[in-house]
Design a protein around this motif. Structure first.
Motif, mmCIF file in Angstrom:
data_model
loop_
_atom_site.group_PDB
_atom_site.id
_atom_site.type_symbol
_atom_site.label_atom_id
_atom_site.label_comp_id
_atom_site.label_asym_id
_atom_site.label_seq_id
_atom_site.Cartn_x
_atom_site.Cartn_y
_atom_site.Cartn_z
ATOM 1 N N LEU A 7 -8.630 -2.525 -3.241
ATOM 2 C CA LEU A 7 -8.297 -1.166 -2.810
ATOM 3 C C LEU A 7 -7.378 -0.490 -3.810
ATOM 4 O O LEU A 7 -7.551 0.689 -4.142
ATOM 5 N N LEU A 8 -6.400 -1.229 -4.316
ATOM 6 C CA LEU A 8 -5.443 -0.647 -5.259
ATOM 7 C C LEU A 8 -5.959 -0.681 -6.683
ATOM 8 O O LEU A 8 -5.297 -0.176 -7.577
ATOM 9 N N ASN A 9 -7.116 -1.303 -6.895
ATOM 10 C CA ASN A 9 -7.703 -1.388 -8.237
ATOM 11 C C ASN A 9 -6.693 -1.979 -9.222
ATOM 12 O O ASN A 9 -6.456 -1.448 -10.297
ATOM 13 N N LYS A 61 1.218 4.067 -2.859
ATOM 14 C CA LYS A 61 0.907 5.468 -2.567
ATOM 15 C C LYS A 61 2.020 6.389 -3.068
ATOM 16 O O LYS A 61 1.764 7.475 -3.567
ATOM 17 N N PHE A 108 -8.804 -7.805 -0.434
ATOM 18 C CA PHE A 108 -9.108 -6.443 -0.012
ATOM 19 C C PHE A 108 -8.100 -5.462 -0.601
ATOM 20 O O PHE A 108 -8.470 -4.410 -1.129
ATOM 21 N N VAL A 109 -6.811 -5.808 -0.521
ATOM 22 C CA VAL A 109 -5.783 -4.907 -1.044
ATOM 23 C C VAL A 109 -5.868 -4.813 -2.567
ATOM 24 O O VAL A 109 -5.707 -3.739 -3.144
ATOM 25 N N LEU A 163 0.832 -1.215 0.000
ATOM 26 C CA LEU A 163 0.000 0.000 0.000
ATOM 27 C C LEU A 163 0.858 1.252 0.000
ATOM 28 O O LEU A 163 0.617 2.198 -0.755
#
Lengths: 103, 167
Positions: free
Chosen positions: B74-76, A88, B70-71, A84
């Protein structure tokens, strides 16, 4: 008639799954798929542990598998947080594009 | 019966494993990996590891893979693009993999005593009771250290994934 499967079949299946995990780790470009390949390798090793635990008639292999699961859960949490964070900062999931530690 | 169950779920595991590696889209890989884990849980049951089989379904196929999915959502994450494939890897990769597996199978067949036949129900100490007794007596220290490891993992995940605060 009660026929069973030789123990070596389980070990060969474990080797096949581990080799698939290594292949995925080396060939894939998507960082999430690379991460899933690591999970595949951990599962393959767990199967070996359980098979040897059966052969030795001891519960120790099960305990090892339990700890591997715990470590895999911790690793998944931290690794996905890193993914993540990388996404980002870089807006990419390709491992080839993530080639410098900072900036 | 044992042989049929083993063969069916081993084939499911291998096919799903190949699917994990060859699929271009991460969500397809994740769902295939759930297939691998589910069939491995059945194989654990065949080996008499009831507790580990349940933990496999709950922890791996449940918690960890939900986190992955889920990730991915989330990151598409879309399909990965292919570029710059090495010719050597394309030509040699699959034959070398098969060669490696042939060698591994040969040595496993040769060195593992073939007298060990897996019968369902022959290994009875894989229950939650036996695992718990081993975990809380002989393996108490690793078990407690594991709790510290999980605590550190929680803190690390929160620190890594939080929003940057403006100072």
């Amino acid at each position: 008639m009660m026929t069973g499967v030789p123990l070596s079949w389980y070990l060969i299946l474990s080797a096949v799954l581990f080799a698939l995990g290594v292949a995925g780790f080396l060939f894939r470009k998507n960082i999430i798929t690379v991460f899933m390949s690591i999970e595949l390798m951990l599962n393959a090793v767990n199967l070996s542990f359980i098979a040897f635990s059966y052969q030795l008639q001891q519960v120790n292999g099960h305990i090892f598998t339990f700890f591997v699961m715990v470590v895999a859960a911790a690793e998944a949490a931290v690794g996905l947080a890193i993914i993540l964070s990388v996404f980002k900062n870089r807006a990419t999931l390709n491992v080839d594009d993530v080639n410098s530690m900072k900036y | 019966m044992d042989v049929i169950l083993f063969l069916v779920f081993a084939i499911i595991a291998v096919v799903c494993g190949i699917n994990v590696v060859v699929q271009r889209h991460p969500i397809t890989s994740a769902l295939s990996l759930i297939g691998v884990m589910g069939s491995l849980a059945v194989l654990y049951l065949l080996l008499g590891a009831e507790f580990i089989a349940m933990a496999q379904v709950i922890v791996y196929a449940g918690a960890i893979m939900v986190l992955f999915v889920f990730v991915i959502m989330l990151l598409n994450a879309g399909a990965e693009e292919t570029r710059g494939k090495s010719l050597v890897a394309q030509l040699l990769g699959l034959p070398l993999l098969i060669l490696f597996l042939a060698f591994a199978s040969y040595f496993v067949q040769r060195f593992v005593p073939s007298s060990t036949i897996v019968h369902f129900g022959a290994f009875k100490s894989g229950t939650a009771q036996n695992i718990g007794i081993a975990l809380f007596t002989r393996y108490l220290l690793p078990f407690e250290v594991t709790s510290v490891l999980i605590l550190i993992a929680i803190l690390g995940a929160i620190v890594l994934a939080r929003k940057e605060l403006d100072r």
